[in-house]
Design a protein around this motif. Sequence first.
Motif, mmCIF file in Angstrom:
data_model
loop_
_atom_site.group_PDB
_atom_site.id
_atom_site.type_symbol
_atom_site.label_atom_id
_atom_site.label_comp_id
_atom_site.label_asym_id
_atom_site.label_seq_id
_atom_site.Cartn_x
_atom_site.Cartn_y
_atom_site.Cartn_z
ATOM 1 N N LEU A 1 23.321 34.213 48.883
ATOM 2 C CA LEU A 1 22.262 35.011 49.460
ATOM 3 C C LEU A 1 21.195 34.852 50.998
ATOM 4 N N GLN A 2 21.182 33.045 51.751
ATOM 5 C CA GLN A 2 20.598 32.971 52.221
ATOM 6 C C GLN A 2 21.233 32.892 53.095
ATOM 7 N N CYS A 3 22.284 32.890 53.803
ATOM 8 C CA CYS A 3 23.644 32.348 55.100
ATOM 9 C C CYS A 3 24.853 33.351 54.654
ATOM 10 N N GLY A 4 24.878 33.878 53.709
ATOM 11 C CA GLY A 4 26.014 34.421 53.555
ATOM 12 C C GLY A 4 27.348 34.022 53.034
ATOM 13 N N HIS A 5 27.623 32.531 52.813
ATOM 14 C CA HIS A 5 28.959 31.634 52.702
ATOM 15 C C HIS A 5 29.653 32.284 51.725
ATOM 16 N N THR A 6 30.494 32.286 51.818
ATOM 17 C CA THR A 6 31.426 32.661 50.445
ATOM 18 C C THR A 6 31.908 31.923 50.264
ATOM 19 N N TYR A 7 32.066 31.801 49.208
ATOM 20 C CA TYR A 7 33.768 30.866 48.327
ATOM 21 C C TYR A 7 34.550 31.646 47.355
ATOM 22 N N PRO A 8 35.377 31.733 47.667
ATOM 23 C CA PRO A 8 36.826 32.736 46.383
ATOM 24 C C PRO A 8 36.451 31.634 45.355
ATOM 25 N N ILE A 9 36.179 32.947 44.382
ATOM 26 C CA ILE A 9 36.924 32.665 42.774
ATOM 27 C C ILE A 9 38.404 32.868 42.150
ATOM 28 N N THR A 10 38.771 32.005 42.083
ATOM 29 C CA THR A 10 40.448 31.482 42.040
ATOM 30 C C THR A 10 40.446 32.067 40.702
ATOM 31 N N PHE A 11 39.830 33.130 39.886
ATOM 32 C CA PHE A 11 40.983 33.204 38.415
ATOM 33 C C PHE A 11 40.229 34.577 38.223
#
Length: 145
Positions: free
Chosen positions: A97-107
């Motif tokens: 929510l701060q920087c917008g970095h996005t990580y994929p959820i692999t399932f």
Amino acid sequence: MHTVEEIVGRMSNRGLRVTDQRKTLAKLFADSPGYLSPKDVYEYMGRTYSGLSFDTVYRNLRVMEELGVLEQVMFEDGVKFKLHCREEHHHHHLICLQCGHTYPITFCPMDQTAVPEDFRVVRHKFEVFGYCKDCAQDEASATQA
């Protein structure tokens, strides 16, 4: 979909007119690492294209989403768009929510969801919002100061 050329190519391949406005929009998202609200896009585009309407901007955002160029996410303060990630398989995201970095959820959590027999799922979204390690540390430091 990360370069302007790839985005413009997808528009062209789908029979869309590739206007200067659409090229500018493609460049904006290709150069932006995070999420942009329709208002952000409108203000940016308005600096170059006087008389541009908000409806035109929003319509082009929707067109680019339908092409698979952009992803739309609903934040607490409204809808935002970002360039579609390069992951080709179906997946979801963890979003800072701060920087917008996005990580994929692999399932896909839908696989564990009990859907009633009398309901047909046609699409779904699943995003988890929180703070990445760096932003969580920044927030903790700010509250301790």
